[in-house]
Design an enzyme around this catalytic site. Structure first.
Site, PDB file in Angstrom:
ATOM      1  N   HIS A   1      46.381  45.682  68.345  1.00 34.19           N
ATOM      2  CA  HIS A   1      47.006  44.625  69.137  1.00 34.19           C
ATOM      3  C   HIS A   1      46.537  44.736  70.581  1.00 34.19           C
ATOM      4  O   HIS A   1      45.736  45.615  70.929  1.00 34.19           O
ATOM      5  CB  HIS A   1      48.544  44.653  68.996  1.00 34.19           C
TER       6      HIS A   1
ATOM      7  N   CYS B   1      47.285  48.346  78.367  1.00 36.57           N
ATOM      8  CA  CYS B   1      47.419  47.797  77.006  1.00 36.57           C
ATOM      9  C   CYS B   1      46.741  46.434  76.865  1.00 36.57           C
ATOM     10  O   CYS B   1      46.859  45.785  75.832  1.00 36.57           O
ATOM     11  CB  CYS B   1      48.893  47.674  76.621  1.00 36.57           C
TER      12      CYS B   1
ATOM     13  N   HIS C   1      43.633  47.801  71.068  1.00 41.39           N
ATOM     14  CA  HIS C   1      43.831  49.202  70.660  1.00 41.39           C
ATOM     15  C   HIS C   1      44.774  49.205  69.455  1.00 41.39           C
ATOM     16  O   HIS C   1      45.336  48.164  69.110  1.00 41.39           O
ATOM     17  CB  HIS C   1      44.424  50.018  71.813  1.00 41.39           C
TER      18      HIS C   1
ATOM     19  N   HIS D   1      47.840  51.114  66.715  1.00 40.52           N
ATOM     20  CA  HIS D   1      48.979  52.014  66.539  1.00 40.52           C
ATOM     21  C   HIS D   1      49.201  52.221  65.050  1.00 40.52           C
ATOM     22  O   HIS D   1      48.921  51.332  64.248  1.00 40.52           O
ATOM     23  CB  HIS D   1      50.270  51.411  67.105  1.00 40.52           C
TER      24      HIS D   1
ATOM     25  N   HIS E   1      46.273  46.759  58.794  1.00 39.91           N
ATOM     26  CA  HIS E   1      44.812  46.682  58.921  1.00 39.91           C
ATOM     27  C   HIS E   1      44.322  45.325  59.425  1.00 39.91           C
ATOM     28  O   HIS E   1      43.307  44.792  58.954  1.00 39.91           O
ATOM     29  CB  HIS E   1      44.141  47.043  57.582  1.00 39.91           C
TER      30      HIS E   1
ATOM     31  N   GLU F   1      56.012  52.532  67.621  1.00 40.96           N
ATOM     32  CA  GLU F   1      54.554  52.586  67.865  1.00 40.96           C
ATOM     33  C   GLU F   1      54.142  54.043  67.784  1.00 40.96           C
ATOM     34  O   GLU F   1      53.814  54.665  68.783  1.00 40.96           O
ATOM     35  CB  GLU F   1      54.236  52.060  69.270  1.00 40.96           C
TER      36      GLU F   1
HETATM   37 ZN   LIG Z   1      49.885  49.115  72.086  1.00 39.06          ZN
END
Ligand SMILES: [Zn+2]
Length: 171
Positions: free
Chosen positions: A18, A26, A30, A32, A70, A159
């Site tokens: 996301h 952010c 990247h 999680h 995914h 997360e």
């Molecule tokens: Zn994040």
């Protein structure tokens, strides 16, 4: 009475990418490894005097996790995301998924990705806060089709270990 489902132990997990448009760190794509805890309060009812059948809670929550797993999660209603050939105010979000390639800009940066690699969500952000609200509302709606004894459905989207946001949907 309250029931609790632990996301790590019950395998309610998903791994997704996301981005939080405009955020200093952010704002880059990247990932999680998320896990989802569920808490439901309601009257015990029915043949077995359950609050809710664990099988239903886990099955419905897992189905949402599987949809996001995914994929790159795109918050369609974020003001800093602009799509080519897609009008946020008038076009159906389902049309994005069907596109072979989706062209968009996030905070001015250009992307072209296969529609099937993304999940387009009707949200302003894909933060833990917004995802927990999305999970709680979707799960509450699904459970309401079968159960009328529930007071609330609360979902914590984590997360990774150590940070999560919880949203409670009252019924
Ligand atoms: Zn994040």
């Amino acid at each position: 009475m309250k029931i609790l489902v632990n996301g790590i132990q019950s395998n309610l997990r998903f791994s997704s990418a996301h981005v939080i448009p405009g955020h200093e760190s952010c704002g880059y794509i990247h990932g999680h490894s998320y896990f989802v805890d569920v808490e439901i309060e309601g009257e015990r009812a029915g043949d077995f005097e359950f609050v809710v059948d664990f099988k239903d809670v886990k099955g419905f929550t897992k189905a949402i996790c599987d949809e996001l797993d995914h994929r790159l999660l795109i918050p369609v209603y974020n003001d800093l995301i602009e799509f080519k050939d897609f009008d946020k105010d008038n076009d159906s979000i389902f049309n994005l998924k069907k596109k072979h390639t989706v062209h968009f800009k996030i905070d001015g940066k250009g992307y072209a990705l296969p529609g099937v690699d993304c999940v387009f969500l009707p949200l302003p952000y894909t933060s833990a806060e917004e995802l927990s609200k999305f999970f709680a509302e979707t799960l509450a709606k699904k459970l309401s089709e079968t159960y009328d004894n529930l007071e609330y459905v609360a979902v914590c989207v984590n997360e990774g270990i150590g940070q999560g946001a919880e949203y409670r949907k009252d019924l």
